[in-house]
Design a protein around this motif. Structure first.
Motif, short mmCIF file in Angstrom:
data_model
loop_
_atom_site.label_atom_id
_atom_site.label_comp_id
_atom_site.label_asym_id
_atom_site.label_seq_id
_atom_site.Cartn_x
_atom_site.Cartn_y
_atom_site.Cartn_z
N GLU A 146 59.44 41.29 89.21
CA GLU A 146 60.18 40.63 90.28
C GLU A 146 59.78 41.26 91.61
OE1 GLU A 146 64.35 39.30 88.35
OE2 GLU A 146 64.03 41.45 88.41
N ASN A 147 59.49 40.41 92.59
CA ASN A 147 59.06 40.87 93.92
C ASN A 147 60.03 40.41 94.99
OD1 ASN A 147 56.47 42.10 93.27
ND2 ASN A 147 55.71 40.05 92.91
N THR A 148 60.37 41.32 95.88
CA THR A 148 61.04 40.96 97.13
C THR A 148 60.10 41.40 98.23
OG1 THR A 148 63.23 41.36 96.14
CG2 THR A 148 63.11 41.23 98.55
N VAL A 149 59.55 40.43 98.96
CA VAL A 149 58.46 40.72 99.91
C VAL A 149 58.95 40.52 101.34
CG1 VAL A 149 56.04 40.34 100.42
CG2 VAL A 149 56.90 39.80 98.14
N CYS A 150 58.60 41.49 102.19
CA CYS A 150 59.08 41.49 103.57
C CYS A 150 57.92 41.48 104.56
CB CYS A 150 59.92 42.73 103.85
SG CYS A 150 61.39 42.88 102.79
N LEU A 151 58.18 40.92 105.74
CA LEU A 151 57.26 41.05 106.86
C LEU A 151 57.33 42.49 107.38
CD1 LEU A 151 58.09 37.73 108.76
CD2 LEU A 151 56.22 38.14 107.14
N SER A 152 56.45 42.82 108.30
CA SER A 152 56.42 44.19 108.83
C SER A 152 57.70 44.55 109.59
CB SER A 152 55.20 44.38 109.73
OG SER A 152 55.23 43.46 110.79
N ASN A 153 58.47 43.52 110.02
CA ASN A 153 59.74 43.79 110.71
C ASN A 153 60.91 43.92 109.74
OD1 ASN A 153 60.20 41.16 109.90
ND2 ASN A 153 60.28 40.29 111.96
N GLY A 154 60.62 43.87 108.44
CA GLY A 154 61.66 44.04 107.43
C GLY A 154 62.33 42.77 106.98
N LYS A 155 61.94 41.62 107.54
CA LYS A 155 62.53 40.34 107.18
C LYS A 155 62.00 39.85 105.84
CE LYS A 155 64.47 36.24 107.56
NZ LYS A 155 65.91 36.06 107.32
N VAL A 156 62.91 39.59 104.89
CA VAL A 156 62.49 39.04 103.60
C VAL A 156 62.02 37.60 103.79
CG1 VAL A 156 63.22 38.40 101.27
CG2 VAL A 156 64.11 40.49 102.32
N PHE A 157 60.85 37.27 103.26
CA PHE A 157 60.37 35.90 103.34
C PHE A 157 60.03 35.32 101.98
CE2 PHE A 157 56.32 38.03 103.17
CZ PHE A 157 55.47 37.13 102.53
N GLU A 158 59.93 36.17 100.94
CA GLU A 158 59.61 35.67 99.60
C GLU A 158 60.39 36.42 98.54
OE1 GLU A 158 56.07 35.39 96.23
OE2 GLU A 158 55.78 36.60 98.03
N LEU A 159 60.83 35.68 97.56
CA LEU A 159 61.42 36.23 96.35
C LEU A 159 60.68 35.59 95.19
CD1 LEU A 159 63.88 38.02 95.39
CD2 LEU A 159 65.11 35.87 95.09
N SER A 160 60.17 36.40 94.26
CA SER A 160 59.40 35.81 93.17
C SER A 160 59.67 36.53 91.86
CB SER A 160 57.89 35.85 93.47
OG SER A 160 57.41 37.17 93.47
N LYS A 161 59.38 35.81 90.79
CA LYS A 161 59.53 36.34 89.43
C LYS A 161 58.38 35.84 88.60
CE LYS A 161 62.84 36.39 85.55
NZ LYS A 161 64.19 35.97 85.12
N SER A 162 57.64 36.75 87.98
CA SER A 162 56.51 36.39 87.14
C SER A 162 56.78 36.81 85.71
CB SER A 162 55.23 37.07 87.64
OG SER A 162 54.88 36.61 88.93
N LEU A 163 56.62 35.86 84.79
CA LEU A 163 56.78 36.12 83.37
C LEU A 163 55.40 36.11 82.73
CD1 LEU A 163 59.21 34.04 84.38
CD2 LEU A 163 59.93 34.29 82.01
N PHE A 164 55.01 37.23 82.13
CA PHE A 164 53.66 37.38 81.59
C PHE A 164 53.66 37.30 80.07
CE2 PHE A 164 53.57 39.49 85.68
CZ PHE A 164 52.36 39.07 86.21
N HIS A 165 52.61 36.71 79.55
CA HIS A 165 52.35 36.70 78.11
C HIS A 165 52.23 38.16 77.65
CE1 HIS A 165 50.55 35.95 74.24
NE2 HIS A 165 50.51 34.64 74.43
N TYR A 166 53.11 38.58 76.76
CA TYR A 166 53.20 40.01 76.43
C TYR A 166 51.95 40.55 75.74
CZ TYR A 166 54.13 39.02 71.47
OH TYR A 166 54.03 38.62 70.17
N GLN A 167 51.14 39.68 75.14
CA GLN A 167 49.95 40.14 74.44
C GLN A 167 48.73 40.22 75.36
OE1 GLN A 167 50.07 37.03 71.44
NE2 GLN A 167 50.60 38.53 69.86
N LYS A 168 48.84 39.67 76.58
CA LYS A 168 47.66 39.55 77.43
C LYS A 168 47.74 40.35 78.73
CE LYS A 168 46.86 34.93 75.60
NZ LYS A 168 46.84 33.47 75.87
N ALA A 169 48.93 40.58 79.22
CA ALA A 169 49.06 41.23 80.53
C ALA A 169 49.01 42.75 80.41
CB ALA A 169 50.36 40.82 81.20
N LYS A 170 48.20 43.37 81.25
CA LYS A 170 48.13 44.83 81.36
C LYS A 170 48.29 45.19 82.82
CE LYS A 170 44.93 45.39 77.46
NZ LYS A 170 43.59 45.92 77.04
N ILE A 171 49.11 46.20 83.08
CA ILE A 171 49.43 46.58 84.45
C ILE A 171 48.81 47.92 84.79
CG2 ILE A 171 51.31 47.23 86.01
CD1 ILE A 171 53.04 45.20 84.67
#
Length: 235
Positions: A203-228
């Motif tokens: 889950e990502n909460t992404v902000c501009l350089s002034n601290g303003k949130v502009f995006e909220l996202s959630k990524s669900l990955f295939h558990y057998q394929k994703a490596k972090i």
């Protein structure tokens, strides 16, 4: 407008990914970069720091900036916001749009994005295919006042390339939360796994350089394929 040192870091990142420095295994010297980009030493140093933080280079005192091992090229880089197209450079990436429309923020989303309920948001749901196999489902909300236009063509490619290169958003930082959950039946069908199988979630909460949130996202990955990958630099 994007800060100059970030523009330089982005260009050097592209050069690294395209193999421009593979022969020398290191970046040009500070003096060469100053001359090539016609900027100050401080700007070059900030750009190189960006590359260090993104996990592309490391410094050997008195010898220069060396490229880090590319064996991590097929991992999801936890320190990057550029997405799969930048992380999985050796793979074929395809995007399918599952949903794309404007909606109004409910109280829960508004609280997470620190905006007023009813704020207009772009809602994007995408299936990311890697080498023609389902890899992840991405669900994103963008504040429309900051991202005024978003269509299927943009969403099928790199949204962040559009945000940075076209909209010139000065993106500052992101908070990331990683967890595992049992996947619901609908998502399992899309990812071609079994319902109640585990799913890796970022889950990502992404902000501009002034601290303003502009995006909220959630990524669900295939558990057998994703490596972090999370690269750490010890000062």
């Amino acid at each position: 407008m994007a800060v100059k040192y970030k523009e330089i870091a982005d260009q050097l990142e592209r050069d690294i990914q395209e193999g421009k420095f593979d022969e020398t295994k290191k970046l040009p010297t500070e003096e060469e970069l100053i001359k090539a980009f016609e900027v100050s030493r401080n700007t070059v140093r900030k750009a190189v720091t960006q590359l260090v933080n993104r996990g592309y280079v490391y410094q050997v005192q008195g010898s220069g900036m060396f490229l880090r091992d590319k064996s991590a090229a097929d991992y999801i880089n936890l320190g990057s916001l550029r997405g799969l197209t930048r992380d999985l450079t050796s793979k074929s990436i395809e995007t399918q749009i599952l949903a794309l429309h404007v909606l109004e923020a409910d109280e829960e989303i508004a609280n997470e994005m620190r905006c007023e309920p009813g704020t207009k948001l772009y809602y994007v749901k995408r299936l990311r295919m890697v080498d023609q196999e389902p890899f992840s489902i991405e669900i994103s909300y963008f504040i429309k006042d900051i991202v005024p236009y978003l269509n299927a063509d943009i969403a099928k490619s790199s949204i962040y390339t559009y945000l940075i290169d076209d909209l010139k958003l000065n993106i500052g930082f992101a908070d990331k939360v990683i967890n595992c959950e049992k996947i619901d039946e609908e998502s399992a069908k899309i990812l071609q796994i079994n319902a109640l199988d585990p799913a890796l979630i970022i889950e990502n909460t992404v902000c501009l350089s002034n601290g303003k949130v502009f995006e909220l996202s959630k990524s669900l990955f295939h558990y057998q394929k994703a490596k972090i990958l999370n690269r750490i630099n010890f000062k």
